[in-house]
Design an enzyme around this catalytic site. Structure first.
Site, PDB file in Angstrom:
ATOM      1  CG  HIS A  16      -1.924  -1.118   1.170  1.00 58.32           C
ATOM      2  ND1 HIS A  16      -2.055  -2.094   2.471  1.00 58.32           N
ATOM      3  CD2 HIS A  16      -3.081  -1.377   0.362  1.00 58.32           C
ATOM      4  CE1 HIS A  16      -3.182  -2.879   2.198  1.00 58.32           C
ATOM      5  NE2 HIS A  16      -3.716  -2.374   1.033  1.00 58.32           N
ATOM      6  CE  LYS A  40     -12.391  -7.078   2.253  1.00 57.69           C
ATOM      7  NZ  LYS A  40     -11.113  -6.251   1.748  1.00 57.69           N
ATOM      8  NE  ARG A  89      -2.672  -7.817  -4.312  1.00 52.94           N
ATOM      9  CZ  ARG A  89      -3.417  -8.108  -3.452  1.00 52.94           C
ATOM     10  NH1 ARG A  89      -2.789  -8.045  -2.152  1.00 52.94           N
ATOM     11  NH2 ARG A  89      -4.729  -8.337  -3.399  1.00 52.94           N
ATOM     12  CB  SER A 127      -4.420  -6.337   4.954  1.00 51.57           C
ATOM     13  OG  SER A 127      -3.847  -5.120   4.282  1.00 51.57           O
TER      14      SER A 127
HETATM   15  O1  PNS Z   1      -8.770  -2.607   0.352  1.00 54.14           O
HETATM   16  P1  PNS Z   1     -10.025  -3.150  -0.107  1.00 54.14           P
HETATM   17  O2  PNS Z   1     -10.717  -4.011   0.987  1.00 54.14           O
HETATM   18  O3  PNS Z   1      -9.669  -3.995  -1.454  1.00 54.14           O
HETATM   19  O4  PNS Z   1     -10.703  -1.762  -0.287  1.00 54.14           O
HETATM   20  C1  PNS Z   1     -12.096  -2.227  -1.168  1.00 54.14           C
HETATM   21  C2  PNS Z   1     -12.872  -0.658  -1.162  1.00 54.14           C
HETATM   22  C3  PNS Z   1     -12.841  -0.033   0.330  1.00 54.14           C
HETATM   23  C4  PNS Z   1     -12.138   0.157  -2.397  1.00 54.14           C
HETATM   24  C5  PNS Z   1     -14.247  -1.231  -1.763  1.00 54.14           C
HETATM   25  O5  PNS Z   1     -14.876  -2.127  -0.712  1.00 54.14           O
HETATM   26  C6  PNS Z   1     -15.195   0.138  -1.533  1.00 54.14           C
HETATM   27  O6  PNS Z   1     -14.968   1.167  -2.396  1.00 54.14           O
HETATM   28  N1  PNS Z   1     -16.217   0.189  -0.753  1.00 54.14           N
HETATM   29  C7  PNS Z   1     -17.122   1.296  -0.541  1.00 54.14           C
HETATM   30  C8  PNS Z   1     -18.675   0.792  -0.822  1.00 54.14           C
HETATM   31  C9  PNS Z   1     -18.878   1.024  -2.374  1.00 54.14           C
HETATM   32  O7  PNS Z   1     -18.541   2.256  -2.755  1.00 54.14           O
HETATM   33  N2  PNS Z   1     -19.301   0.062  -3.073  1.00 54.14           N
HETATM   34  C10 PNS Z   1     -19.548   0.253  -4.687  1.00 54.14           C
HETATM   35  C11 PNS Z   1     -18.419  -0.152  -5.524  1.00 54.14           C
HETATM   36  S1  PNS Z   1     -18.011  -1.651  -5.864  1.00 54.14           S
END
Ligand code: PNS
Length: 164
Positions: A16, A40, A89, A127
């Site tokens: 990150h 999560k 990745r 993570s």
């Molecule tokens: O580190 P991560 O868990 O891969 O991040 C995921 C994240 C936070 C980018 C994603 O879950 C997110 O944007 N969540 C907010 C809810 C949202 O906007 N959902 C619709 C788009 S798919």
């Protein structure tokens, strides 16, 4: 360009941080946005995740670190961002990332998702892997900055094992 780098950051890894540093050199302003309403079950609270990011991103002038909840695209709009940064990745990331990018594009076509490919040395890192290694007593020095490694060990109640 004003960009958002969103994630769960539970905890932030060197992967990150690599993306944060590289993205901060490309954009004018970068907001690192920690998700607050994840389905999560995070190990660290939002405040802990924010604090760890603050401690490890000291010295990067054009970044802001904050939490968000609800839809990312709404947060992007409120922040005046025109781009979302995501790290890629492996091919296995692609399907989920592409789905998110397309969903966000449908919700607001003004905001572009930009992918930065991971540095090869962090391609394996996540993570979840860091937490698994730490829980099983492995050394995570090459995976997370010392301040995060220490907090992780304290959180899971482990002693530090030998470095490499
Ligand atoms: O580190 P991560 O868990 O891969 O991040 C995921 C994240 C936070 C980018 C994603 O879950 C997110 O944007 N969540 C907010 C809810 C949202 O906007 N959902 C619709 C788009 S798919």
């Amino acid at each position: 360009m004003i960009a958002i780098y969103p994630g769960t950051f539970d905890p932030a890894t060197y992967g990150h941080l690599d993306i944060i540093i590289r993205a901060s050199k490309i954009v004018d302003k970068l907001t690192v946005a920690v998700l607050n309403n994840s389905v999560k079950q995070p190990l660290f609270s939002v405040d802990e995740r924010l604090q760890m990011l603050h401690e490890t991103c000291k010295g990067i002038d054009n970044i802001k670190i904050t939490a968000f909840s609800g839809l990312l695209i709404e947060f992007a709009k409120q922040s005046g961002a025109n781009a979302i940064i995501r790290g890629l990745r492996a091919v296995s990331d692609f399907e989920y990332e592409f789905q998110m990018a397309l969903t966000n594009k449908i919700l607001n076509e003004e905001v572009e998702t930009l992918f930065i490919s991971t540095s090869a040395r962090y391609a394996y890192l996540s993570s979840s892997i860091v937490k698994e290694v730490a829980v099983l007593g492995g050394n995570v020095d090459s995976m997370v900055p010392p301040v995060i490694g220490d907090k992780l060990l304290r959180k899971i109640g482990k002693q530090k094992v030998g470095g490499r």
